[in-house]
Design a protein around this motif. Sequence first.
Motif, PDB file in Angstrom:
ATOM      1  N   ALA A 184       0.845  -1.195   0.000  1.00 35.60           N
ATOM      2  CA  ALA A 184       0.000   0.000   0.000  1.00 35.60           C
ATOM      3  C   ALA A 184       0.877   1.240   0.000  1.00 35.60           C
ATOM      4  O   ALA A 184       2.088   1.160   0.187  1.00 35.60           O
ATOM      5  CB  ALA A 184      -0.898  -0.005   1.225  1.00 35.60           C
ATOM      6  N   GLN A 185       0.231   2.389  -0.190  1.00 30.35           N
ATOM      7  CA  GLN A 185       0.994   3.626  -0.200  1.00 30.35           C
ATOM      8  C   GLN A 185       1.142   4.208   1.194  1.00 30.35           C
ATOM      9  O   GLN A 185       2.150   4.802   1.534  1.00 30.35           O
ATOM     10  CB  GLN A 185       0.302   4.639  -1.115  1.00 30.35           C
ATOM     11  CG  GLN A 185       0.570   4.327  -2.575  1.00 30.35           C
ATOM     12  CD  GLN A 185      -0.200   5.242  -3.495  1.00 30.35           C
ATOM     13  OE1 GLN A 185      -1.227   5.802  -3.123  1.00 30.35           O
ATOM     14  NE2 GLN A 185       0.300   5.384  -4.708  1.00 30.35           N
TER      15      GLN A 185
ATOM     16  N   THR B  99      -7.011  -2.424   2.969  1.00 32.88           N
ATOM     17  CA  THR B  99      -6.755  -3.698   2.291  1.00 32.88           C
ATOM     18  C   THR B  99      -6.865  -4.860   3.281  1.00 32.88           C
ATOM     19  O   THR B  99      -7.527  -5.854   3.010  1.00 32.88           O
ATOM     20  CB  THR B  99      -5.321  -3.708   1.700  1.00 32.88           C
ATOM     21  OG1 THR B  99      -5.111  -2.459   1.060  1.00 32.88           O
ATOM     22  CG2 THR B  99      -5.145  -4.843   0.723  1.00 32.88           C
TER      23      THR B  99
ATOM     24  N   ARG C  92      -3.350   4.096   5.855  1.00 31.17           N
ATOM     25  CA  ARG C  92      -4.795   4.095   5.624  1.00 31.17           C
ATOM     26  C   ARG C  92      -5.175   3.055   4.578  1.00 31.17           C
ATOM     27  O   ARG C  92      -6.094   2.264   4.771  1.00 31.17           O
ATOM     28  CB  ARG C  92      -5.232   5.498   5.165  1.00 31.17           C
ATOM     29  CG  ARG C  92      -6.726   5.637   4.917  1.00 31.17           C
ATOM     30  CD  ARG C  92      -7.061   7.079   4.567  1.00 31.17           C
ATOM     31  NE  ARG C  92      -6.792   7.966   5.684  1.00 31.17           N
ATOM     32  CZ  ARG C  92      -7.660   8.200   6.672  1.00 31.17           C
ATOM     33  NH1 ARG C  92      -8.826   7.588   6.672  1.00 31.17           N
ATOM     34  NH2 ARG C  92      -7.357   9.016   7.644  1.00 31.17           N
ATOM     35  N   GLN C  93      -4.380   3.068   3.509  1.00 31.52           N
ATOM     36  CA  GLN C  93      -4.651   2.123   2.432  1.00 31.52           C
ATOM     37  C   GLN C  93      -4.375   0.686   2.897  1.00 31.52           C
ATOM     38  O   GLN C  93      -5.128  -0.238   2.595  1.00 31.52           O
ATOM     39  CB  GLN C  93      -3.765   2.472   1.234  1.00 31.52           C
ATOM     40  CG  GLN C  93      -4.336   2.020  -0.080  1.00 31.52           C
ATOM     41  CD  GLN C  93      -3.397   2.342  -1.228  1.00 31.52           C
ATOM     42  OE1 GLN C  93      -2.177   2.344  -1.067  1.00 31.52           O
ATOM     43  NE2 GLN C  93      -3.968   2.615  -2.383  1.00 31.52           N
TER      44      GLN C  93
END
Lengths: 254, 284
Positions: free
Chosen positions: A234-235, A243, A238-239
């Motif tokens: 993820a980046q 996921t 939060r991402q």
Amino acid sequence: MSGTQNATPSLEVLSVSHAFAKRKALDGVSVTLAPKTFCVLLGLNGAGKTTLFSLVTRLYDNASGTIEVLGHDVRKEASQALRRLGVVFQQRTLDLDLTVAQNLKYHAALHGLPPAKAKTRVRAVLERVALSDRADDKVRRLSGGQARRVEIARALLHEPRLLLLDEPTVGLDIEARQAILDHVRRLCDEDGLSVLWATHLIDEVGPESEVVILHHGRVVDAGPVSEVVTRAQAQDIRQAFATLTRADGPLEDA
Amino acid sequence: MVGATAGSDAEPYGAGAYLICLRGIVWREALRFIHQRERFVAALVRPLVWLFIFAAGFRSVLGVSIIPPYETYVLYEVYITPGLIAMIQLFNGMQSSLSMVYDREMGNMRTLLISPFPRWFLLTSKLLAGVAVSLLQVYVFLAIAWWWGIEPPLYGYLAILPALVVSGLMLGALGMLLSSLIKQLENFAGIMNFVIFPMFFASSALYPLWRIKEASNVLYDICVLNPFTYAVELIRFALYGQLHEVSLGVLAGCTLIFLAGAIYAYNPSKGFIARRGGPGGAGA
């Protein structure tokens, strides 16, 4: 989790499962907290955070697995474990009609502190949370953020080595939230406390925090934020959280 | 920081620390009570209404023959005074034990239970704190009753003190046990209907047992089985400087059973709290 390998962990939760009637609240949860670590326990409402806190604070016993606070099993050496533990509960637990100092004195008595020592400690912890001038005010007259700080002061009164906070910023405005967060991080850095901070608010996870992500009673990932983000491809956190919590459950908005 | 370090055991608590803890719990309860004026007033108005209105109204209807500990005919209000004292304690016991779990106080229960002292000690201290508050209520009630003409011998005021401690403990322990056992009784109205009223009416608080026997044998049996009857009788006899041994025995036994039950219920691994998800619900 990474950290000092030799030192006794501040908190060690080993394959703990717990169920209420049919509903499984925790399923094989393991969490290790190295000394002087600020760790965020991140999960949606209903993920099992409060259950885990209830087990660590021994409101009830875990059905299976072990929990140790600074090397003391919470079931076999409850008193030793509780003496090293400071807790800030999700719900407000101060007596509104009593003064700040009276609330703290009560807590000092619950830890068997002699009056003279209690007095010194009350002064010290109030100074630590910058509320010395409010000692004789009734709690009712404090703002939400100030009351929270008193609860943190109370949790520090008996000089614990591990501080548990269950959604401590609930009901606070953004400014007060940030102030509490900064404050507790400082405690961790300056006083060498370990902190387990439970929240469902992702923006409370700092870039250097340790994080444990709890979902439907299981730990879906744990470690320094950067590693968790990388593993989830993820980046940002939060991402990664989105996921991880979508993987094995119904779609929920974080 | 000089707190306990990892691994090494902190000194076990000595008797002094236990005393500090007990004193702290009682002190807080007393402070809270003083601050809650409405609760104080309500606790006094209830028995006073019975004394001023109910007893006055029934004075002519209900005659009480000479029965121990009374040595002469007594007025009805004199007869029901011990029952009203026990009623104060009944309300107080139910209120403090139940509110501990269900009301705003629930958080305070959690604060109490994270104390490192043994749980039986914390719960017993909490009960004693409740009893201390009920003593305050009872003595203020007695002072007002004295002005109304209820004048027991002066030594009676001292003699009821131990009786009040025993009956207060019994009723508080019952409340604590109920609070952990019965989920449906979450509000105070339920407790009034299903616990306080039946216990109060089916006892010797308002009428002597022999009168009840005249009316109904079944009701008489219920009254004899009701521990509240023994609280009333212990207080009644103590108020005249006498010890009612049967009542003391029954109350001591009930206190032990209820207290053991409550401690069991609050035991983290065995208790009902654990099974149910504890105060605060199953939790997130």
